[in-house]
Design a protein around this motif. Sequence first.
Motif, PDB file in Angstrom:
ATOM      1  N   VAL A  87       0.830  -1.199   0.000  1.00 36.77           N
ATOM      2  CA  VAL A  87       0.000   0.000   0.000  1.00 36.77           C
ATOM      3  C   VAL A  87       0.870   1.256   0.000  1.00 36.77           C
ATOM      4  N   THR A  88       1.986   1.223   0.710  1.00 39.00           N
ATOM      5  CA  THR A  88       2.891   2.372   0.745  1.00 39.00           C
ATOM      6  C   THR A  88       3.389   2.733  -0.657  1.00 39.00           C
ATOM      7  N   PHE A  89       3.578   1.726  -1.506  1.00 39.63           N
ATOM      8  CA  PHE A  89       4.111   1.948  -2.859  1.00 39.63           C
ATOM      9  C   PHE A  89       3.074   1.648  -3.939  1.00 39.63           C
ATOM     10  N   ILE A  90       1.789   1.710  -3.595  1.00 41.17           N
ATOM     11  CA  ILE A  90       0.762   1.249  -4.514  1.00 41.17           C
ATOM     12  C   ILE A  90       0.711   2.056  -5.801  1.00 41.17           C
ATOM     13  N   GLU A  91       0.947   3.349  -5.750  1.00 43.63           N
ATOM     14  CA  GLU A  91       0.841   4.151  -6.972  1.00 43.63           C
ATOM     15  C   GLU A  91       1.894   3.777  -8.006  1.00 43.63           C
ATOM     16  N   SER A  95       1.081   2.027 -11.667  1.00 40.46           N
ATOM     17  CA  SER A  95       1.467   2.743 -12.891  1.00 40.46           C
ATOM     18  C   SER A  95       2.528   1.999 -13.700  1.00 40.46           C
ATOM     19  N   GLY A  96       3.047   0.896 -13.170  1.00 39.39           N
ATOM     20  CA  GLY A  96       4.042   0.125 -13.893  1.00 39.39           C
ATOM     21  C   GLY A  96       5.477   0.541 -13.655  1.00 39.39           C
ATOM     22  N   LYS A  97       5.707   1.492 -12.745  1.00 38.11           N
ATOM     23  CA  LYS A  97       7.071   1.934 -12.463  1.00 38.11           C
ATOM     24  C   LYS A  97       7.796   1.015 -11.479  1.00 38.11           C
ATOM     25  N   LEU A  98       7.025   0.186 -10.775  1.00 36.26           N
ATOM     26  CA  LEU A  98       7.592  -0.686  -9.753  1.00 36.26           C
ATOM     27  C   LEU A  98       6.847  -2.014  -9.789  1.00 36.26           C
TER      28      LEU A  98
END
Length: 245
Positions: A87-91, A95-98
């Motif tokens: 959830v901390t890195f969900i965006e 978006s496909g960056k991670l």
Amino acid sequence: NDAILWLMDGVAMTTSGMLINESAFTLLEKSPDLTAMPGTKRRRERTVFHRRCLQDVLIIDEPVLMPANGWNRAFGHWIYDTLTAIVTFIEPIRSGKLRVVMPAATPWQRSWLALLGVPENAIIEGGYGYVKARHAIIPSTLSIQNVRYPGPHTVELIDALRSRAQSPGTANPYLYLSRLGRGEASHRTLVNEATLGAALEKLGYVAVAPETLTPAEQIGLFAQARVILGPVGSAFALSLSLIHI
């Protein structure tokens, strides 16, 4: 950068062999000298690592998050250790960056990832062996401290989950979390659970097996409750949903 990841226990090392402390917590619980990790052995009172076990391993060139530790099959740790990091890195994940690298996910784990909107192509399942990652994020949640001391990231997690709640059907403010369901923990039952359940029913409690519901329904079940009873364990992982933070 250039991390060596052992997915079985979610352990991360630098290329020089230095362990990232938070990631080694679950391994140290069962193997204080670290020799449970493949490629390690004791030599002259030190634990050494042999790089030959890294031959032909998967190399990941794109940025990845390693969110799962060795206890990720326990529901409480899945929620507070793994999903908190996601959830901390969900965006950037959406978006496909991670991307997310982890052992093979079970069907119930995939249902939670889908609930949070993690795309299927964002998940790299690397089995339980080693992988190399050119760029890796190693979250502090791997240390399981979120289970013991929930913090701001836990608030973000609960808010994200609660926004996806669905009605489980009949609502009841008094819940008893039964271990007589069909989940992985159903073997850890109380010898007198049927008697206990009958007594609680007279007090207005309803016995529920959360694992028989969808993730969204589980969140909805806890969010509408006032009192929750049950044997101590991972079944209480969503109990923070009833607290409006």
